[in-house]
Design a protein around this motif. Sequence first.
Motif, PDB file in Angstrom:
ATOM      1  N   UNK A 189       0.826  -1.292  -0.166  1.00  0.00           N
ATOM      2  CA  UNK A 189       0.404  -0.384   0.087  1.00  0.00           C
ATOM      3  C   UNK A 189       0.654   1.096   0.123  1.00  0.00           C
ATOM      4  N   UNK A 190       2.384   0.788   0.104  1.00  0.00           N
ATOM      5  CA  UNK A 190       3.316   2.210   0.118  1.00  0.00           C
ATOM      6  C   UNK A 190       3.628   2.310   1.054  1.00  0.00           C
ATOM      7  N   UNK A 191       2.967   1.918   2.587  1.00  0.00           N
ATOM      8  CA  UNK A 191       3.377   2.253   3.748  1.00  0.00           C
ATOM      9  C   UNK A 191       4.663   1.464   4.466  1.00  0.00           C
ATOM     10  N   UNK A 192       5.566   2.835   4.562  1.00  0.00           N
ATOM     11  CA  UNK A 192       7.154   2.188   5.203  1.00  0.00           C
ATOM     12  C   UNK A 192       6.790   0.957   6.356  1.00  0.00           C
ATOM     13  N   UNK A 193       7.966   0.214   5.718  1.00  0.00           N
ATOM     14  CA  UNK A 193       7.688  -1.416   6.929  1.00  0.00           C
ATOM     15  C   UNK A 193       8.434  -0.402   8.419  1.00  0.00           C
ATOM     16  N   UNK A 194       9.041   0.600   8.010  1.00  0.00           N
ATOM     17  CA  UNK A 194       9.891   0.542   9.114  1.00  0.00           C
ATOM     18  C   UNK A 194      11.739   0.159   9.568  1.00  0.00           C
ATOM     19  N   UNK A 195      11.871  -0.130   8.191  1.00  0.00           N
ATOM     20  CA  UNK A 195      13.910  -0.623   8.219  1.00  0.00           C
ATOM     21  C   UNK A 195      14.080   0.220   6.908  1.00  0.00           C
ATOM     22  N   UNK A 196      15.259   0.401   6.522  1.00  0.00           N
ATOM     23  CA  UNK A 196      15.969   0.814   5.755  1.00  0.00           C
ATOM     24  C   UNK A 196      17.698  -0.225   5.120  1.00  0.00           C
ATOM     25  N   UNK A 197      17.965   0.080   4.388  1.00  0.00           N
ATOM     26  CA  UNK A 197      19.377  -0.383   3.524  1.00  0.00           C
ATOM     27  C   UNK A 197      19.606   0.265   3.359  1.00  0.00           C
ATOM     28  N   UNK A 198      21.190   1.077   3.410  1.00  0.00           N
ATOM     29  CA  UNK A 198      21.893   1.891   3.442  1.00  0.00           C
ATOM     30  C   UNK A 198      23.194   1.355   2.762  1.00  0.00           C
TER      31      UNK A 198
END
Length: 197
Positions: A105-114
Amino acid sequence: MDGDDVDMAAAEANESELDDMKKRLKEMEDEAAALLEMQAKVEKEMGSVQDPSASAATSQANREEVDSRSVFVGNVDYSCTPEEVQQHFQACGTINRVTIRSDKYGQPKGYAYVEFLEPEAVQEALLLNESELHGRQLKVTVKRTNLPGMKQFRARRPNPYMGFPPRGAPMPPYLFSPYGYGKVLRYRMPMRYSPYG
């Protein structure tokens, strides 16, 4: 004689249509040959004229190399943008890409990759573990490489509405009457011919 003129005119029309079709077919064949030649040229320039197993091995090696330069950032605030995450990790080294994962739905999952340009920046980024961004304490770890075909097993919970009842669920010792006249005990069929007499 009049019928011969009609036949001759029809034959000439068919012959001219046939010539037009032959011309169009020749043009299409020439165009297809030119396209094949251009495709071969592009593949040669791109270096993609390899067998699939070799390309899979190089893609796996490339993925491992990229993952060795990347970190996983957990507990990222949902309102956080990739630019803010990049600014937070800017002191560690040159950042190639920041990816904040989102659901369907386009809502962030709460984690990221850098992803960094140099592998040494990963050690610097690990020092930012438990630092705060948008009032949330970040969890920074080394990104792991997913192995194809090595999906972790996750046991499914039994569905109480299908299949066998869950373990440990007591069975009632009696059944209820469908007419509401109280309890009906389980009924056992009497044995007509008892082996004991």
